[in-house]
Design a protein around this motif. Structure first.
Motif, PDB file in Angstrom:
ATOM      1  N   LYS A 497      22.590   4.469 -28.786  1.00 42.57           N
ATOM      2  CA  LYS A 497      21.262   4.793 -29.314  1.00 42.57           C
ATOM      3  C   LYS A 497      21.269   6.149 -30.025  1.00 42.57           C
ATOM      4  CE  LYS A 497      16.536   5.805 -27.848  1.00 42.57           C
ATOM      5  NZ  LYS A 497      15.657   6.084 -26.683  1.00 42.57           N
ATOM      6  N   ILE A 498      21.877   7.149 -29.397  1.00 42.39           N
ATOM      7  CA  ILE A 498      21.927   8.489 -30.001  1.00 42.39           C
ATOM      8  C   ILE A 498      22.677   8.449 -31.329  1.00 42.39           C
ATOM      9  CG2 ILE A 498      22.809  10.835 -29.720  1.00 42.39           C
ATOM     10  CD1 ILE A 498      22.411  10.426 -26.664  1.00 42.39           C
ATOM     11  N   ILE A 499      23.778   7.704 -31.355  1.00 45.23           N
ATOM     12  CA  ILE A 499      24.577   7.612 -32.581  1.00 45.23           C
ATOM     13  C   ILE A 499      23.801   6.885 -33.676  1.00 45.23           C
ATOM     14  CG2 ILE A 499      26.628   6.505 -33.563  1.00 45.23           C
ATOM     15  CD1 ILE A 499      28.064   7.230 -30.960  1.00 45.23           C
ATOM     16  N   THR A 500      23.121   5.792 -33.312  1.00 44.56           N
ATOM     17  CA  THR A 500      22.348   5.022 -34.291  1.00 44.56           C
ATOM     18  C   THR A 500      21.213   5.850 -34.866  1.00 44.56           C
ATOM     19  OG1 THR A 500      22.859   3.008 -33.049  1.00 44.56           O
ATOM     20  CG2 THR A 500      21.082   2.866 -34.656  1.00 44.56           C
ATOM     21  N   GLU A 501      20.543   6.651 -34.010  1.00 44.23           N
ATOM     22  CA  GLU A 501      19.440   7.493 -34.479  1.00 44.23           C
ATOM     23  C   GLU A 501      19.910   8.545 -35.488  1.00 44.23           C
ATOM     24  OE1 GLU A 501      17.774   9.172 -30.978  1.00 44.23           O
ATOM     25  OE2 GLU A 501      16.381   7.508 -30.641  1.00 44.23           O
ATOM     26  N   ASN A 502      21.202   8.855 -35.445  1.00 45.04           N
ATOM     27  CA  ASN A 502      21.752   9.872 -36.352  1.00 45.04           C
ATOM     28  C   ASN A 502      22.733   9.247 -37.342  1.00 45.04           C
ATOM     29  OD1 ASN A 502      20.813  12.665 -35.161  1.00 45.04           O
ATOM     30  ND2 ASN A 502      21.355  11.387 -33.418  1.00 45.04           N
ATOM     31  N   ALA A 503      22.431   7.994 -37.745  1.00 41.41           N
ATOM     32  CA  ALA A 503      23.325   7.255 -38.644  1.00 41.41           C
ATOM     33  C   ALA A 503      23.525   7.969 -39.973  1.00 41.41           C
ATOM     34  CB  ALA A 503      22.772   5.853 -38.873  1.00 41.41           C
ATOM     35  N   ALA A 508      29.459   4.980 -40.685  1.00 39.49           N
ATOM     36  CA  ALA A 508      28.978   3.625 -40.369  1.00 39.49           C
ATOM     37  C   ALA A 508      30.036   2.802 -39.639  1.00 39.49           C
ATOM     38  CB  ALA A 508      28.569   2.917 -41.663  1.00 39.49           C
ATOM     39  N   HIS A 509      31.331   3.079 -39.889  1.00 39.10           N
ATOM     40  CA  HIS A 509      32.392   2.339 -39.201  1.00 39.10           C
ATOM     41  C   HIS A 509      32.283   2.509 -37.683  1.00 39.10           C
ATOM     42  CE1 HIS A 509      34.119   2.619 -43.259  1.00 39.10           C
ATOM     43  NE2 HIS A 509      34.839   1.560 -42.932  1.00 39.10           N
ATOM     44  N   ILE A 510      31.936   3.736 -37.240  1.00 38.16           N
ATOM     45  CA  ILE A 510      31.839   4.008 -35.804  1.00 38.16           C
ATOM     46  C   ILE A 510      30.706   3.208 -35.180  1.00 38.16           C
ATOM     47  CG2 ILE A 510      31.270   5.801 -34.117  1.00 38.16           C
ATOM     48  CD1 ILE A 510      32.793   7.768 -35.904  1.00 38.16           C
ATOM     49  N   ILE A 511      29.562   3.164 -35.851  1.00 40.84           N
ATOM     50  CA  ILE A 511      28.420   2.415 -35.326  1.00 40.84           C
ATOM     51  C   ILE A 511      28.770   0.937 -35.194  1.00 40.84           C
ATOM     52  CG2 ILE A 511      26.026   1.724 -35.774  1.00 40.84           C
ATOM     53  CD1 ILE A 511      25.672   4.404 -37.231  1.00 40.84           C
ATOM     54  N   SER A 512      29.424   0.391 -36.209  1.00 37.93           N
ATOM     55  CA  SER A 512      29.832  -1.009 -36.179  1.00 37.93           C
ATOM     56  C   SER A 512      30.808  -1.276 -35.034  1.00 37.93           C
ATOM     57  CB  SER A 512      30.484  -1.386 -37.518  1.00 37.93           C
ATOM     58  OG  SER A 512      30.979  -2.702 -37.481  1.00 37.93           O
ATOM     59  N   VAL A 645      41.402  12.438 -35.766  1.00 31.52           N
ATOM     60  CA  VAL A 645      41.077  11.740 -37.011  1.00 31.52           C
ATOM     61  C   VAL A 645      40.438  10.400 -36.676  1.00 31.52           C
ATOM     62  CG1 VAL A 645      41.988  10.827 -39.179  1.00 31.52           C
ATOM     63  CG2 VAL A 645      43.044  12.839 -38.120  1.00 31.52           C
ATOM     64  N   PRO A 646      39.264  10.087 -37.258  1.00 32.13           N
ATOM     65  CA  PRO A 646      38.652   8.772 -37.032  1.00 32.13           C
ATOM     66  C   PRO A 646      39.628   7.649 -37.377  1.00 32.13           C
ATOM     67  CG  PRO A 646      37.113  10.236 -38.143  1.00 32.13           C
ATOM     68  CD  PRO A 646      38.425  10.946 -38.111  1.00 32.13           C
ATOM     69  N   LYS A 647      39.565   6.546 -36.624  1.00 31.44           N
ATOM     70  CA  LYS A 647      40.551   5.470 -36.768  1.00 31.44           C
ATOM     71  C   LYS A 647      40.582   4.842 -38.160  1.00 31.44           C
ATOM     72  CE  LYS A 647      39.168   3.039 -33.259  1.00 31.44           C
ATOM     73  NZ  LYS A 647      39.085   1.923 -32.281  1.00 31.44           N
ATOM     74  N   LYS A 680      30.175  13.842 -43.302  1.00 27.01           N
ATOM     75  CA  LYS A 680      30.103  12.525 -43.939  1.00 27.01           C
ATOM     76  C   LYS A 680      30.606  12.596 -45.383  1.00 27.01           C
ATOM     77  CE  LYS A 680      27.171   8.466 -43.640  1.00 27.01           C
ATOM     78  NZ  LYS A 680      25.864   7.934 -43.253  1.00 27.01           N
ATOM     79  N   THR A 681      30.322  13.699 -46.068  1.00 26.29           N
ATOM     80  CA  THR A 681      30.815  13.909 -47.435  1.00 26.29           C
ATOM     81  C   THR A 681      32.337  14.016 -47.436  1.00 26.29           C
ATOM     82  OG1 THR A 681      28.772  15.026 -48.068  1.00 26.29           O
ATOM     83  CG2 THR A 681      30.709  15.461 -49.438  1.00 26.29           C
ATOM     84  N   MET A 682      32.874  14.678 -46.425  1.00 20.32           N
ATOM     85  CA  MET A 682      34.324  14.841 -46.335  1.00 20.32           C
ATOM     86  C   MET A 682      35.011  13.478 -46.164  1.00 20.32           C
ATOM     87  SD  MET A 682      36.287  17.710 -44.128  1.00 20.32           S
ATOM     88  CE  MET A 682      35.720  17.094 -42.557  1.00 20.32           C
ATOM     89  N   LEU A 683      34.400  12.598 -45.382  1.00 17.34           N
ATOM     90  CA  LEU A 683      34.948  11.252 -45.221  1.00 17.34           C
ATOM     91  C   LEU A 683      34.944  10.502 -46.560  1.00 17.34           C
ATOM     92  CD1 LEU A 683      33.307  10.171 -41.833  1.00 17.34           C
ATOM     93  CD2 LEU A 683      35.706  10.756 -42.225  1.00 17.34           C
ATOM     94  N   GLU A 684      33.899  10.691 -47.373  1.00 12.61           N
ATOM     95  CA  GLU A 684      33.824  10.027 -48.682  1.00 12.61           C
ATOM     96  C   GLU A 684      34.872  10.596 -49.639  1.00 12.61           C
ATOM     97  OE1 GLU A 684      30.475   8.754 -52.024  1.00 12.61           O
ATOM     98  OE2 GLU A 684      29.860   9.847 -50.212  1.00 12.61           O
ATOM     99  N   LEU A 685      35.109  11.887 -49.555  1.00 10.03           N
ATOM    100  CA  LEU A 685      36.160  12.504 -50.382  1.00 10.03           C
ATOM    101  C   LEU A 685      37.519  11.890 -50.069  1.00 10.03           C
ATOM    102  CD1 LEU A 685      35.195  16.299 -50.183  1.00 10.03           C
ATOM    103  CD2 LEU A 685      35.147  14.877 -52.242  1.00 10.03           C
ATOM    104  N   VAL A 686      37.807  11.731 -48.783  1.00  9.01           N
ATOM    105  CA  VAL A 686      39.097  11.172 -48.356  1.00  9.01           C
ATOM    106  C   VAL A 686      39.209   9.713 -48.786  1.00  9.01           C
ATOM    107  CG1 VAL A 686      40.491  10.594 -46.340  1.00  9.01           C
ATOM    108  CG2 VAL A 686      39.293  12.770 -46.423  1.00  9.01           C
ATOM    109  N   SER A 687      38.090   9.025 -48.809  1.00  7.21           N
ATOM    110  CA  SER A 687      38.104   7.607 -49.172  1.00  7.21           C
ATOM    111  C   SER A 687      38.249   7.399 -50.682  1.00  7.21           C
ATOM    112  CB  SER A 687      36.821   6.945 -48.667  1.00  7.21           C
ATOM    113  OG  SER A 687      36.724   5.627 -49.125  1.00  7.21           O
TER     114      SER A 687
END
Length: 842
Positions: A497-503, A508-512, A645-647, A680-687
């Motif tokens: 719930k806490i993670i979803t509230e701060n989506a 988004a991969h973590i929430i899924s 590092v996120p999976k 979140k921006t850093m994750l997009e840069l890496v992607s």
């Protein structure tokens, strides 16, 4: 001194077994009390007349129970005698009345009633199985309810006393609680009486009452009968006359006789001791105690400055720890000689002289050992002094728990319930006591409430049948708790719930992934556990001991293997999830929930694994208590310096490089990390791997200002990584082409609003909810086409903006909780869109 005992279940003290064996014929209550403590979770009130072995029982219990045990007492003297600490010091509770439900509420000065506990103390309380309260007669009902609230806070908030078992020891006919009239006027609306048995929490537990009947201190049947009548306040004329036969006017014994005077008031005792000391013509020797480090004044065992003379009558205030055992606490003697290092004492009943050196008392604190699961003691202070005090007189209050061969009793001026009985029962023989003044019926005070309660105790003493049923109930509750996953399910749900509230700030991969984990846990653990508990309850209908029921044991073994495997898998999955945000408030909420969940699962696994080969009460208790300690220790270890590092991140090396660069730059410029690049921006840069400013501009969260500040460095890091790994950028220049946009639903609402229609009118005409129209219009606040002040007052916008700046949170519920009804969720959405517009303009 805090006393906690942890001992292997297979190691039972031979001394205690011999003690039980010697007394089980004439004192079966000893074995009954021990079995209730050892094999049930029932709260126990262990009572009995003076000299019935209550203290002996406690000291033997300490050596054999596998339960983690703490001993507390209401006063410093009682705590020292019991080998424990005072209630107030252990539970960090204030003095004065406690109003039920107020322990953790702010007082009038804005501070909290309960002082903050150390982490070590909290860990001890969390691992506590058995709480022993000695001299329970002096504990007030409100104080016991205060203990309940502290234990609920740190253990299980849904169970009385946090689920800890209580062993309350004492005689209600001895010293009573002390309370001022003003305090009782506040408390009497909540309590029937001030005594411990009126505690709200205790009344919800149906405690077992066991009375020890065999008297060890006195052997004279006639004297015992006198004491019983005094205790029960039913002295008849014949017995009163016989008691007052011990009144000897102007009694002036020889110093060699070794009499001690028991008096009601401390001033009287001091006056007698000082006047007696003055009559001795010998020189005074004043010995100052050595006090090292931490040793609280209330626990001083004797005087700091001890004024002694040859010929003075003294009492030992410590047991002899040497092999000779030549003296004990309460033994009376006369000083024969004094030197700097040694005092010689002769006791009337001994043929030998006792050479007394200085003694040492230690103030000990305890820490949990993660390997042995024992509690290690650390000496934090010492009190060094001769173990003596002047003993021509002592107060009745301080005599509780002591035994005297000869005593002069001055109790006619007794002011508290039970004082006369305490004084008389200190004497071993009727002939050994002398009354300073006659005893009258008016000086023997017994509260009618006490008499009623003790009569009830006598009438409702438990037997073997109740013991067996209590064992069955306890074992059933342990097994149902073992296979109950409601707390695990709650904390997993809370975590997600806490993670979803701060989506908006979490990948988004973590929430899924977490939603998938929850679905599997619900299917393979939570649903199955509910079905298995139903099976257990059906097996429990046989109402015999689960430990001895083959059907139950067989089902428990198989279920333990299944649930242990599934729960371990769940815990391992959670450990692989890496969640990182730039918001400290959100981070704390996430990791607090995750820690609760992981701890619940960790302890659950330990309990399940202890039952793989069959359920045993003691083995299960030890396994779960040890797991609690293991988890606490692991959670306190310093975090690894390696970046997690996120999976799902494809370019983990680049992620580490960018994060290291960002964090170091933030530290150098005394900035918060997200102000350089949000996570979140850093994750997009890496992607997306942008290598030009045009490509960088397409990354959400990087505007003109950030490109001007950090663009070159970011592009340099990404370009070097791509070149090193022979990777081509996936970005292309986006050529903007004019296109005709079809009006969407948001635009329709926007145009209607521009015509002057209200939100309610638009919602009604479009047959949509008001909140939907608010959401449509907030979009155009975000684009700058509408002014936020059209919807939210300026002072509220300023207050929310300042709150966000200080707390760095995007959780709507957190902000709403802080501001209450002043702000609505719609207001917050408008404000968030307004702030996004300001950020994009930078």
């Amino acid at each position: 001194m805090l006393l906690c005992i942890i001992i292997n279940v297979n190691i039972i003290s031979n001394v205690y077994l011999k003690f039980i064996e010697m007394n089980q014929i004439e004192n079966p209550q000893l074995q009954l009390a021990f079995d209730f403590v050892q094999y049930t979770n029932k709260n126990i009130f262990l009572t009995g007349k003076a000299g019935t072995g209550k203290t002996t029982f406690l000291h033997n219990l300490k050596n054999v129970t596998p339960k983690r045990m703490v001993i507390v007492a209401p006063t410093g003297v009682a705590a020292i005698n019991a080998g424990g600490v005072t209630i107030h010091s252990f539970f960090q509770m204030p003095f004065g009345p406690h109003i039920p439900g107020s322990t953790f509420s702010p007082d009038q000065k804005g501070s909290f009633n309960q002082r903050k506990m150390s982490k070590e103390k909290i860990n001890l309380i969390k691992s506590l199985d058995l709480l022993v309260i000695d001299e329970i007669s002096m504990v007030r009902a409100d104080l016991l309810d205060g203990i309940d609230e502290v234990l609920r806070k740190y253990k299980d908030r849904f169970k009385p006393f946090g689920g800890a078992q209580l062993l309350m020891i004492g005689d209600l006919h001895q010293l009573s609680p002390v309370i001022k009239d003003d305090d009782w006027n506040m408390l009497k609306i909540y309590y029937d009486s001030i005594y411990f048995f009126s505690s709200k929490a205790l009344q919800n537990t149906q405690p077992v009452n066991i009375e020890l009947k065999h008297i060890y201190r006195q052997s004279d049947a006639s004297f015992i009968e006198i004491l019983n009548q005094v205790r029960n306040n039913n002295l008849d004329a014949i017995t009163l006359k016989k008691l007052n036969d011990r009144y000897i006017p102007d009694f002036n014994p020889c110093e060699e006789d070794g009499y001690i005077t028991l008096t009601t008031h401390n001033a009287s005792a001091l006056e007698i001791n000082h006047s007696k000391l003055k009559t001795i013509k010998n020189a005074s020797f004043i010995f100052s105690a050595t006090i090292k480090d931490e040793f609280p004044e209330y626990a001083y065992p004797t005087e700091v400055k001890l004024d002694l003379k040859v010929g003075a009558q003294v009492m030992f205030v410590k047991n002899d720890t040497s092999w000779e055992k030549s003296y004990y606490n309460g033994k009376i003697g006369k000083i024969l000689s004094i030197s700097d290092e040694l005092i010689t004492v002769k006791c009337p009943t001994d043929e030998f002289k006792i050479s007394v050196p200085r003694a040492e008392w230690e103030n000990v604190k305890y820490t949990l050992d993660p390997d042995s699961k024992t509690i290690n003691e650390t000496v934090v202070g010492k009190f060094i002094q001769f173990p003596l005090k002047l003993a021509w007189a002592i107060t009745i209050h301080k005599s509780q728990g002591l035994t005297f061969e000869k005593a002069i009793i001055d109790a006619n001026a007794s002011f508290a319930h039970g004082q006369v009985y305490v004084a008389l029962s200190r004497c071993k023989t009727f002939e050994g006591l002398v009354l300073r003044s006659p005893i009258s019926n008016s000086s023997i005070k017994t509260d009618g409430t006490i008499s009623e309660f003790t009569n009830k105790v006598t009438r409702n003493e438990p037997g073997s049948q109740q013991l067996t049923q209590s064992k069955i109930t306890y074992q059933k509750s342990l097994l149902l708790t073992l296979f109950d996953y409601k707390f695990s399910k709650y904390w997993l749900s809370q975590f997600i719930k806490i993670i979803t509230e701060n989506a908006n700030i979490i990948d988004a991969h973590i929430i899924s992934e977490l939603n998938d984990i929850e679905a599997i846990a619900d299917k393979e653990i939570f649903t199955v556990s509910e079905k298995f508990k139903t099976q257990l309850n059906n097996l429990f209908l046989q109402n015999n001991l689960p430990e001895g029921n083959e059907d139950i044991q067989d089902r428990v073994k198989k279920a333990s293997i299944y649930f242990s495997t599934q729960t371990t898998n769940l815990l391992q999955k959670l450990k692989t999830i890496v969640i990182e945000t730039d918001n400290k408030v959100v981070n704390k909420s996430i990791f607090d929930a995750l820690e609760h969940l992981q701890k619940e699962l960790f302890i659950k696994i330990a309990g399940l694994q202890s039952c793989v080969n069959g359920f045993s009460t003691i083995t299960y208790i030890q396994a779960t208590a040890n797991a609690d300690i293991d988890f606490i220790v692991k959670s306190q270890q310093a975090p690894a310096s390696k970046i997690s590092v996120p999976k799902h991140v494809a370019h983990s090396e680049l992620y580490v490089e960018l994060k290291t660069w960002r964090d170091e730059l933030a530290e150098q410029n005394d900035m918060i990390e997200y102000m350089i690049i949000p996570h979140k921006t850093m994750l997009e840069l890496v992607s997306r791997l942008p290598v030009t400013k045009a490509e960088l501009k397409q990354i959400k969260g990087i505007g003109k200002a950030k490109i001007a500040q950090f663009g070159e460095e970011i592009i340099s890091i990404i370009s070097a990584y791509c070149e090193k790994n022979n990777i081509k950028s996936t970005q292309q220049e986006i050529i903007k082409k004019p296109k005709i946009e079809k009006p969407d639903t948001k635009t329709i609402s926007f145009k209607m609003y521009q015509t002057g229609k209200s939100i309610d009118t638009i919602a009604q005409e479009r047959n949509l909810a008001v909140t939907t129209i608010q959401s449509h219009l907030s979009h155009f606040v975000g684009t700058g086409d509408l002014n936020v002040t059209d919807f939210v007052q300026g002072n509220i916008i300023e207050a929310i903006t300042e709150f966000l700046r200080q707390n760095q949170t995007r959780s709507l519920s957190a902000i709403k909780e802080s501001f209450g009804d002043i702000v609505s969720y719609a207001d917050l959405k408008f404000i968030f869109k307004h702030l996004e517009n300001l950020e994009n303009q930078k």
